[in-house]
Design an enzyme around this catalytic site. Structure first.
Site, PDB file in Angstrom:
ATOM      1  N   SER A   1       0.842  -1.211   0.000  1.00  9.15           N
ATOM      2  CA  SER A   1       0.000   0.000   0.000  1.00  9.15           C
ATOM      3  C   SER A   1       0.871   1.252   0.000  1.00  9.15           C
ATOM      4  O   SER A   1       1.995   1.229   0.512  1.00  9.15           O
ATOM      5  CB  SER A   1      -0.876   0.018   1.260  1.00  9.15           C
ATOM      6  OG  SER A   1      -1.575   1.244   1.347  1.00  9.15           O
TER       7      SER A   1
ATOM      8  N   TYR B   1      -1.792   0.212  10.459  1.00  7.46           N
ATOM      9  CA  TYR B   1      -1.917  -0.418   9.134  1.00  7.46           C
ATOM     10  C   TYR B   1      -0.698  -0.070   8.276  1.00  7.46           C
ATOM     11  O   TYR B   1      -0.101  -0.940   7.642  1.00  7.46           O
ATOM     12  CB  TYR B   1      -3.212   0.065   8.472  1.00  7.46           C
ATOM     13  CG  TYR B   1      -3.387  -0.355   7.032  1.00  7.46           C
ATOM     14  CD1 TYR B   1      -3.763  -1.657   6.710  1.00  7.46           C
ATOM     15  CD2 TYR B   1      -3.184   0.548   5.984  1.00  7.46           C
ATOM     16  CE1 TYR B   1      -3.940  -2.042   5.384  1.00  7.46           C
ATOM     17  CE2 TYR B   1      -3.355   0.174   4.658  1.00  7.46           C
ATOM     18  CZ  TYR B   1      -3.734  -1.123   4.359  1.00  7.46           C
ATOM     19  OH  TYR B   1      -3.901  -1.506   3.050  1.00  7.46           O
TER      20      TYR B   1
END
Ligand code: NAP
Length: 248
Positions: free
Chosen positions: A139, A152
């Site tokens: 990501s 995250y």
């Protein structure tokens, strides 16, 4: 290609599997839910023109003991795979993860320890047969620490570093590592979240086309949508005191 996909029952993984089926690639699905896997496999068989069987086997990133058996099953059915794609992953907002330590532990385990351990098993198998492609979804959240994605983002930062290391270490031996860095893509994972302006928001089908091209070319890092590449170059260059002030 003979492709093993982990996480292709939903979101970007499903879009990529559909595109691969339509292009005539042989697929094998791994995931947690046997019924979802069977439904997705049947859908992919139809999309592939009906001539190919799409196999599937259980694999849970929280259960490392499931990895070897799952990859063995894929090998047996495909007659040796050459490509492994991991789109499986967990997301939680920073607020939710800060208020639920068990959820945070699970997310960190799935996105980093589980994924890297799975990739290591895939890596050994691919290198044993002279190489192949390992494509894993990380990501943009792993590129620069930011307030809304502390936990995250840290799991994806570790994953991106691992994938870059693999690329340095094994490309000469034939293992091509493709690290996908999505920005914001409309899937079940982002449902209910306020996204960025439309220009920065992707659709799974567009991401799939971009990722398949990267797999075919062996591109080591791919941003999706592409506008996130220059955006992240700017964000990476921002000084720490600026990052401390901004809230994005
Ligand atoms: N969407 C975005 O904007 C965005 C942005 C940046 C990065 N990413 C990353 O891109 C990847 C794909 O995201 P997406 O939006 O397509 O997600 P998604 O639609 O939520 O799909 C996630 C997939 O991961 C699987 N999964 C979750 N936990 C698992 C586990 N323990 N073992 C095996 N499979 C598991 C899910 O399977 P089940 O059906 O069993 O739940 C599902 O198939 C993820 O790694 C995500 O972190 C997404």
């Amino acid at each position: 290609m003979k492709v093993v996909l982990l996480g292709a029952t939903k979101g970007m993984g499903r879009a990529l599997a559909r595109l691969m089926a339509e292009r005539g690639h042989d697929l094998f699905l791994l995931g947690r839910d046997p019924q979802e896997l069977a439904r997705s496999a049947a859908d992919l068989e139809v999309r592939g023109g009906g001539g190919r069987t799409v196999g599937h086997a259980p694999c849970d990133l929280e259960r490392p003991e499931s990895f070897g058996e799952a990859l063995d099953a894929a090998d047996a059915v495909l007659g040796g795979f050459d490509t492994v794609v991991v789109t499986a992953g967990m997301f939680g907002t920073q607020e939710r993860l800060e208020s639920d330590a068990e959820l945070a532990r699970r997310l960190l385990t799935v996105n980093y320890v589980g994924t890297v351990t799975f990739c290591e098993e895939a890596r050994v198998r691919l290198l044993d047969r002279g190489g192949g492609t390992l494509c894993v979804f990380s990501s943009v959240a792993g590129e620069r620490a930011r307030k809304p994605v502390v936990l995250y983002g840290s799991s994806k930062a570790g994953l991106s570093a691992y994938l870059e290391g693999l690329d340095h270490r094994y490309r000469a031996e034939g293992l091509r590592t493709v690290c996908v860095k999505p920005g914001f893509v409309r899937t079940g994972m982002t449902e209910g979240l306020d996204g960025p302006p439309l220009f920065f928001t992707g659709r799974p089908e567009r991401v799939a086309a971009r990722v398949l091209r990267a797999i075919e070319r062996g591109t080591p890092v791919v941003y999706a949508p592409g506008v996130w590449a220059p955006t992240m170059a700017i964000i990476r260059a921002l000084p720490r005191f600026v990052m401390r002030k901004v809230s994005f």
